[in-house]
Design a protein around this motif. Structure first.
Motif, PDB file in Angstrom:
ATOM      1  N   THR B 140     -58.606 -68.247  23.567  1.00 20.83           N
ATOM      2  CA  THR B 140     -58.098 -68.402  22.207  1.00 20.83           C
ATOM      3  C   THR B 140     -57.083 -69.540  22.090  1.00 20.83           C
ATOM      4  OG1 THR B 140     -56.373 -66.783  22.670  1.00 20.83           O
ATOM      5  CG2 THR B 140     -58.394 -65.951  21.723  1.00 20.83           C
ATOM      6  N   LEU B 141     -56.430 -69.862  23.181  1.00 26.78           N
ATOM      7  CA  LEU B 141     -55.323 -70.825  23.159  1.00 26.78           C
ATOM      8  C   LEU B 141     -55.744 -72.187  22.600  1.00 26.78           C
ATOM      9  CD1 LEU B 141     -52.609 -72.051  24.112  1.00 26.78           C
ATOM     10  CD2 LEU B 141     -53.497 -72.040  26.421  1.00 26.78           C
ATOM     11  N   TRP B 142     -56.813 -72.743  23.161  1.00 28.19           N
ATOM     12  CA  TRP B 142     -57.122 -74.139  22.827  1.00 28.19           C
ATOM     13  C   TRP B 142     -57.671 -74.290  21.432  1.00 28.19           C
ATOM     14  CZ3 TRP B 142     -54.463 -76.802  25.983  1.00 28.19           C
ATOM     15  CH2 TRP B 142     -54.210 -76.293  27.252  1.00 28.19           C
ATOM     16  N   SER B 143     -58.451 -73.296  20.977  1.00 28.67           N
ATOM     17  CA  SER B 143     -58.949 -73.429  19.611  1.00 28.67           C
ATOM     18  C   SER B 143     -57.818 -73.242  18.612  1.00 28.67           C
ATOM     19  CB  SER B 143     -60.097 -72.444  19.354  1.00 28.67           C
ATOM     20  OG  SER B 143     -59.630 -71.130  19.468  1.00 28.67           O
ATOM     21  N   SER B 144     -56.849 -72.388  18.934  1.00 24.06           N
ATOM     22  CA  SER B 144     -55.748 -72.223  17.972  1.00 24.06           C
ATOM     23  C   SER B 144     -54.851 -73.462  17.994  1.00 24.06           C
ATOM     24  CB  SER B 144     -54.963 -70.942  18.259  1.00 24.06           C
ATOM     25  OG  SER B 144     -54.172 -71.081  19.396  1.00 24.06           O
ATOM     26  N   TYR B 145     -54.686 -74.054  19.156  1.00 26.25           N
ATOM     27  CA  TYR B 145     -53.913 -75.310  19.235  1.00 26.25           C
ATOM     28  C   TYR B 145     -54.548 -76.371  18.339  1.00 26.25           C
ATOM     29  CZ  TYR B 145     -53.395 -80.021  21.269  1.00 26.25           C
ATOM     30  OH  TYR B 145     -53.262 -81.368  21.454  1.00 26.25           O
ATOM     31  N   LEU B 146     -55.877 -76.509  18.431  1.00 28.53           N
ATOM     32  CA  LEU B 146     -56.562 -77.528  17.628  1.00 28.53           C
ATOM     33  C   LEU B 146     -56.459 -77.221  16.140  1.00 28.53           C
ATOM     34  CD1 LEU B 146     -59.756 -78.268  19.756  1.00 28.53           C
ATOM     35  CD2 LEU B 146     -57.756 -79.750  19.383  1.00 28.53           C
ATOM     36  N   SER B 147     -56.563 -75.926  15.777  1.00 25.85           N
ATOM     37  CA  SER B 147     -56.464 -75.590  14.350  1.00 25.85           C
ATOM     38  C   SER B 147     -55.063 -75.887  13.821  1.00 25.85           C
ATOM     39  CB  SER B 147     -56.756 -74.115  14.106  1.00 25.85           C
ATOM     40  OG  SER B 147     -57.786 -73.679  14.890  1.00 25.85           O
ATOM     41  N   TYR B 148     -54.054 -75.471  14.602  1.00 25.32           N
ATOM     42  CA  TYR B 148     -52.683 -75.757  14.167  1.00 25.32           C
ATOM     43  C   TYR B 148     -52.494 -77.260  13.978  1.00 25.32           C
ATOM     44  CZ  TYR B 148     -50.667 -71.087  14.832  1.00 25.32           C
ATOM     45  OH  TYR B 148     -50.346 -69.765  14.709  1.00 25.32           O
ATOM     46  N   LEU B 149     -52.968 -78.010  14.954  1.00 25.46           N
ATOM     47  CA  LEU B 149     -52.745 -79.451  14.921  1.00 25.46           C
ATOM     48  C   LEU B 149     -53.443 -80.078  13.721  1.00 25.46           C
ATOM     49  CD1 LEU B 149     -51.182 -81.403  16.640  1.00 25.46           C
ATOM     50  CD2 LEU B 149     -53.309 -82.018  17.799  1.00 25.46           C
ATOM     51  N   SER B 150     -54.697 -79.661  13.467  1.00 29.52           N
ATOM     52  CA  SER B 150     -55.392 -80.268  12.331  1.00 29.52           C
ATOM     53  C   SER B 150     -54.740 -79.830  11.025  1.00 29.52           C
ATOM     54  CB  SER B 150     -56.891 -79.927  12.360  1.00 29.52           C
ATOM     55  OG  SER B 150     -57.123 -78.686  11.769  1.00 29.52           O
ATOM     56  N   GLY B 151     -54.188 -78.609  11.007  1.00 28.61           N
ATOM     57  CA  GLY B 151     -53.445 -78.178   9.824  1.00 28.61           C
ATOM     58  C   GLY B 151     -52.210 -79.037   9.611  1.00 28.61           C
ATOM     59  N   PHE B 152     -51.436 -79.235  10.678  1.00 28.39           N
ATOM     60  CA  PHE B 152     -50.198 -80.034  10.572  1.00 28.39           C
ATOM     61  C   PHE B 152     -50.524 -81.455  10.119  1.00 28.39           C
ATOM     62  CE2 PHE B 152     -47.974 -77.403  14.127  1.00 28.39           C
ATOM     63  CZ  PHE B 152     -48.013 -76.310  13.300  1.00 28.39           C
ATOM     64  N   ARG B 153     -51.618 -81.997  10.677  1.00 28.44           N
ATOM     65  CA  ARG B 153     -51.915 -83.401  10.369  1.00 28.44           C
ATOM     66  C   ARG B 153     -52.440 -83.587   8.954  1.00 28.44           C
ATOM     67  NH1 ARG B 153     -54.447 -85.090  16.207  1.00 28.44           N
ATOM     68  NH2 ARG B 153     -52.427 -85.409  17.231  1.00 28.44           N
ATOM     69  N   SER B 154     -52.878 -82.467   8.342  1.00 29.10           N
ATOM     70  CA  SER B 154     -53.376 -82.601   6.964  1.00 29.10           C
ATOM     71  C   SER B 154     -52.236 -82.581   5.959  1.00 29.10           C
ATOM     72  CB  SER B 154     -54.366 -81.480   6.663  1.00 29.10           C
ATOM     73  OG  SER B 154     -53.663 -80.257   6.581  1.00 29.10           O
TER      74      SER B 154
END
Lengths: 328, 263
Positions: B140-154
């Motif tokens: 779960t770690l890496w997919s949540s990291y990517l989601s958080y990051l894409s959220g922050f970058r939006s």
């Protein structure tokens, strides 16, 4: 609007069922088998299966089939399968004729509807429970203490453990929450190195190694648990194979040759086994010499296992030995 | 009819009734071929028998407890994995020095199935719950990291500028700006994390029988297979399907503020 179309929906539903039926039936048609004599044997690994290894390497089955085939083409396939569940699945899928297993998995499969029977014994040997904690000196000490490694639930090791538990503690399933499924070499490694495992129920050569390892002690043995000697591995096949005189007798005579070879040429047999199982020839010879492992076609202990497994709910109905063992 | 063809099939989500009718048809078909013994019952037992086995297992046996243990374990792993993902994403966002390291770790570890790591995890954590938990966290770690990051970058520069003009620190920006504005990605991340964690759990229990005291739903399946109990195996599979379905539709889709964003 929706309810107005109900008959149409019913039609649609029926159409869907028919469509699915048609899809299912197509692959079932038109499978004609060519007239090649085929025999597929599950080749397993372990000292208890040694006669199969010898039979394969010395070409006994090949010769026996050739002598009986009368010039017809024949084909022997050896397949490696991880465990008895895989053997049962392969037999259901019609990709396996003959396998060699412990009596309990055979009984469980029979109870679930497999039309297989025992047609030969293969080996008898000590099967034993070891612990790596000197504080544990009897089965009661083991209750709730840690993981017990054995090949899988329903294996001969599991049933022997249940028997010992019933005999000594009055509860056959007391250890069922402590089981962990591990192959013999992995389990032994975990036992010796104290990696999450406190006990292991194992068979040759792993129990020989365990017995010689400091800090590892034997707690219970299969023969004591069952109360009589028993076949560790037996040969099983489904009814159509057993009814086929040619293939069955070829296999039985090849097995007889293997047993005789081990009996009469122990040095050569030991040398062959040593290569197969990565042992020194002396070690292999000692296993054969001190008769801890006995190879032969006699079938023992079937009734005792069946009775116990019925009593403890592992089997749904009563069996007697005659219906389980194939007789010509 | 012809005229409507393109507009009707234009990616409209299928109607629930149509899906249910197909489901009924599939089950009826299953029951039918099992009843007329078109297929060996050792391959396909009757649906009714499987259903009985499932219900009796849930009521009498330990199946319900095993299921709850599995779900609890995945949710715990999801929580921990998600928090770690948040820390990684925030570090990536705010600390440019660490970004190459985090990107590298993600590139190495994200594509790696947790089950492949199990032999090593077992050596570290031993058999049992901690090992399964580690595998779920990894899943779960890496997919949540990517989601958080894409959220922050939006999050647009204007929002950040406003926060910065108001004198917000990094933690305040994270809490009051980045997280609220990327809610949708975070929920998608949770949903992906759940399904990855759930798969990891079932695989870990089935392949390595790395289990807690009771064993979870994967162990149930493994054990039923060992006992050649095909009805039990089907019951376990159906339970896994139902649980996955229930979590995804009843829990995660309900939370989703805007369904159209799920791709």
């Amino acid at each position: 609007m929706m309810s107005a179309h109900l008959p149409k929906r019913l039609y649609l539903l029926m159409f869907k069922i028919v469509l699915l039926l048609a899809i299912a039936i197509i692959p079932l048609t038109g499978c004609q088998k060519p007239q090649v004599i085929r025999i597929t044997v599950a080749e397993q690994y372990g000292l208890a299966y040694a006669p199969i290894q010898i039979m394969k390497e010395n070409g006994y089955l090949d010769a026996a089939l050739k002598a009986r085939a009368g010039g017809r083409p024949y084909e022997i396939t050896w397949v490696k399968l991880a465990n008895t569940a895989a053997i049962q699945e392969a037999m259901v899928a019609d990709t396996l004729d003959v396998a060699f297993v412990g009596i309990p998995p055979f009984l469980i499969g029979r109870d679930q509807g497999m039309d297989w029977s025992i047609f030969t014994g293969l080996s008898e040997c000590p099967v034993e429970l070891f612990v790596n904690d000197p504080a544990i000196t009897n089965l009661r000490d083991l209750v709730g203490q840690g993981k017990i490694a054995l090949p899988q639930p329903g294996s001969i090791q599991h049933i022997l453990l249940a028997m010992a538990a019933e005999k000594e503690l009055g509860d056959a399933k007391i250890f069922d929450q402590q089981l962990v499924s591990m192959k013999h070499p992995d389990g032994l490694q975990a036992l010796i190195n104290h990696q999450g495992v406190i006990a292991q129920y194992t068979a040759p050569p792993y129990n020989f190694i365990a017995a010689e390892t400091p800090g590892i002690a034997m707690l219970s043995s299969g023969e004591v648990a069952l109360g009589e000697p028993f076949s560790f591995i037996v040969g099983i096949a489904e009814a159509p194979f057993l009814a086929d005189e040619l293939r069955r007798s070829a296999l039985q005579s090849a097995l007889a040759e293997s047993f005789a070879f081990i009996q009469n040429h122990p040095d050569e047999a030991a040398a062959q086994l040593a290569t197969s199982f990565e042992l020194s020839p002396e070690t292999a010879r000692s296993y054969l010499d001190d008769r801890t492992i006995q190879y032969g076609e006699s079938i023992r202990g079937v009734q005792a296992f069946a009775d116990f497994m019925v009593k403890t709910g592992y089997l749904k109905r009563q069996y007697n030995e005659q219906e389980l063992v194939f007789a010509k | 009819m012809n005229k409507n063809w393109s507009s009707q099939s234009n990616h409209q989500p299928p109607k629930t009734w149509h899906q249910i009718s197909w489901l009924i048809a599939l089950i009826a078909f299953w029951q039918l071929i099992a009843t007329v013994k078109l297929v060996n019952p050792l391959i396909l037992p009757a649906f009714s028998n499987v259903l009985i086995r499932l219900i009796s297992g849930l009521i009498e046996g330990t199946l319900a407890l095993q299921l709850l243990q599995s779900i609890a374990l995945v949710l715990l792993g999801l929580l921990v994995g998600n928090l770690m993902g948040l820390i990684l994403a925030a570090s990536d966002y705010f600390l440019p020095h660490l970004r190459p390291l985090i990107t590298l770790l993600n590139a190495i570890l994200h594509p790696l199935p947790g089950v492949a790591l199990l032999p090593i995890v077992l050596l570290i954590a031993g058999l049992g719950t901690p090992a399964v938990l580690l595998i779920i966290i990894h899943a779960t770690l890496w997919s949540s990291y990517l989601s958080y990051l894409s959220g922050f970058r939006s999050v647009t520069q204007e929002h950040l500028d406003i926060a910065s003009n108001l004198g917000a620190g990094r933690l305040q920006v994270l809490w009051h700006v980045l997280l609220p504005l990327s809610k949708s990605q975070l929920l998608t991340g949770l949903q992906i994390g759940w399904s990855r964690g759930w798969r990891a759990l079932v695989s870990a229990e089935m392949i390595f029988s790395a289990i807690g005291n009771l064993g979870g739903i994967g162990w149930y399946l493994f054990e039923r297979r060992a006992f050649m109990d095909i009805e039990g195996v089907y019951a376990g599979i159906i339970l896994i399907i139902l649980t996955g379905f229930a979590m995804e539709t009843l829990v995660f889709k309900k939370w989703q503020p805007n369904q159209a964003r799920i791709s």
